[in-house]
Design an enzyme around this catalytic site. Structure first.
Site, mmCIF file in Angstrom:
data_model
loop_
_atom_site.group_PDB
_atom_site.id
_atom_site.type_symbol
_atom_site.label_atom_id
_atom_site.label_comp_id
_atom_site.label_asym_id
_atom_site.label_seq_id
_atom_site.Cartn_x
_atom_site.Cartn_y
_atom_site.Cartn_z
ATOM 1 N N LYS A 216 44.135 30.177 34.044
ATOM 2 C CA LYS A 216 44.386 30.075 32.607
ATOM 3 C C LYS A 216 45.883 30.205 32.279
ATOM 4 C CE LYS A 216 39.774 31.819 31.314
ATOM 5 N NZ LYS A 216 39.020 32.815 30.510
ATOM 6 N N TYR B 80 34.841 24.615 25.655
ATOM 7 C CA TYR B 80 34.165 25.880 25.338
ATOM 8 C C TYR B 80 33.161 25.710 24.190
ATOM 9 C CZ TYR B 80 36.860 29.017 28.415
ATOM 10 O OH TYR B 80 37.387 29.688 29.504
ATOM 11 N N ASN C 42 42.275 36.873 30.838
ATOM 12 C CA ASN C 42 41.685 37.346 32.090
ATOM 13 C C ASN C 42 41.919 36.375 33.251
ATOM 14 O OD1 ASN C 42 39.973 35.338 31.318
ATOM 15 N ND2 ASN C 42 38.161 36.624 31.067
ATOM 16 N N HIS D 175 38.885 31.128 34.948
ATOM 17 C CA HIS D 175 37.567 30.717 34.454
ATOM 18 C C HIS D 175 36.702 30.310 35.641
ATOM 19 C CE1 HIS D 175 34.405 28.476 32.404
ATOM 20 N NE2 HIS D 175 34.578 27.583 33.369
ATOM 21 N N GLU E 178 31.273 20.871 33.443
ATOM 22 C CA GLU E 178 32.681 21.277 33.446
ATOM 23 C C GLU E 178 33.499 20.479 34.466
ATOM 24 O OE1 GLU E 178 32.683 25.547 33.908
ATOM 25 O OE2 GLU E 178 31.891 25.845 31.886
HETATM 26 P P1 ATP Z 1 34.838 32.151 31.665
HETATM 27 O O1 ATP Z 1 33.791 31.308 30.986
HETATM 28 O O2 ATP Z 1 36.250 31.928 31.110
HETATM 29 O O3 ATP Z 1 34.799 32.058 33.163
HETATM 30 P P2 ATP Z 1 33.144 34.435 31.419
HETATM 31 O O4 ATP Z 1 32.042 33.495 31.790
HETATM 32 O O5 ATP Z 1 33.350 35.665 32.254
HETATM 33 O O6 ATP Z 1 34.529 33.685 31.379
HETATM 34 P P3 ATP Z 1 32.417 34.070 28.659
HETATM 35 O O7 ATP Z 1 31.459 34.956 27.950
HETATM 36 O O8 ATP Z 1 31.987 32.700 29.074
HETATM 37 O O9 ATP Z 1 32.999 34.884 29.908
HETATM 38 O O10 ATP Z 1 33.699 33.955 27.727
HETATM 39 C C1 ATP Z 1 34.623 32.891 27.888
HETATM 40 C C2 ATP Z 1 36.024 33.427 27.719
HETATM 41 O O11 ATP Z 1 36.183 33.860 26.364
HETATM 42 C C3 ATP Z 1 36.349 34.680 28.555
HETATM 43 O O12 ATP Z 1 36.736 34.408 29.858
HETATM 44 C C4 ATP Z 1 37.475 35.293 27.758
HETATM 45 O O13 ATP Z 1 38.710 34.600 28.006
HETATM 46 C C5 ATP Z 1 37.034 35.010 26.339
HETATM 47 N N1 ATP Z 1 36.245 36.118 25.770
HETATM 48 C C6 ATP Z 1 34.988 36.488 26.107
HETATM 49 N N2 ATP Z 1 34.572 37.537 25.392
HETATM 50 C C7 ATP Z 1 35.606 37.840 24.561
HETATM 51 C C8 ATP Z 1 35.810 38.837 23.548
HETATM 52 N N3 ATP Z 1 34.865 39.727 23.251
HETATM 53 N N4 ATP Z 1 37.016 38.835 22.909
HETATM 54 C C9 ATP Z 1 37.972 37.930 23.195
HETATM 55 N N5 ATP Z 1 37.834 36.960 24.125
HETATM 56 C C10 ATP Z 1 36.680 36.928 24.812
HETATM 57 MG MG MG Z 2 31.771 31.634 30.813
#
Ligand code: ATP
Ligand code: MG
Length: 139
Positions: free
Chosen positions: A11, A51, A114, A117, A128
């Site tokens: 990211k 997303y 974080n 992805h 994706e």
């Molecule tokens: P990713 O899809 O990016 O691999 P993930 O599957 O662990 O991450 P998701 O629930 O799909 O988590 O959320 C997508 C992304 O949205 C997260 O990686 C993070 O960058 C962001 N995100 C998730 N939860 C929060 C939150 N509560 N506040 C802010 N940003 C969030």
């Molecule tokens: Mg995710």
């Protein structure tokens, strides 16, 4: 266990901090094959399309602004059980809750920022990967 492909993204927070090489080292050490890779900057609407499953979530606007704020490195990774294994290599979404040694624990600075992805299931991995790569790029 089946051979799977998953989509990985380094990211903008990680690329901007010069961490792409360090994260690629984790990918190498975890024995993923990088089938395809490209570096690009998403537009806001491209990030929204990627997303789209999160469009009703309160963090959607911030997330799509963040994901379009700078360059990303996008990869199709291949391995046995790649989808679950890449998520294990990344660690929990919130770096504070991620296991020691994971990418997010080591480099992540917030639940949003974080660093990486990963696809979460075979159907999302297919969507994706095809969002970024054509069939020919995946040979
Ligand atoms: P990713 O899809 O990016 O691999 P993930 O599957 O662990 O991450 P998701 O629930 O799909 O988590 O959320 C997508 C992304 O949205 C997260 O990686 C993070 O960058 C962001 N995100 C998730 N939860 C929060 C939150 N509560 N506040 C802010 N940003 C969030
Ligand atoms: Mg995710």
């Amino acid at each position: 266990m089946a051979i799977e492909k998953t989509l990985a993204i380094i990211k903008p927070d990680a690329v901007g901090r010069g961490l792409a090489g360090d994260i690629l080292k984790h990918i190498h050490e975890a024995k993923f094959k990088i089938v395809a890779v490209k570096s690009l900057r998403l537009t806001k609407s491209e990030a929204e399309g990627f997303y789209a499953v999160h469009r009703e979530r309160p963090f959607f606007k911030d997330l799509t602004e963040f994901m379009s704020s700078g360059k990303v490195v996008v990869m199709a990774l291949e391995a046995e059980n790649a989808i679950a294994r890449w998520r294990e290599t990344m660690g929990a979404t919130d770096p504070a809750k991620a296991a020691p040694g994971t990418i997010r624990k080591t480099y992540g600075t917030s639940i949003q920022n974080n660093c990486t992805h990963g696809s979460d299931a075979p159907d999302t991995a297919r969507f994706e990967i095809s969002y970024f790569f054509s069939g020919m790029e995946l040979i």
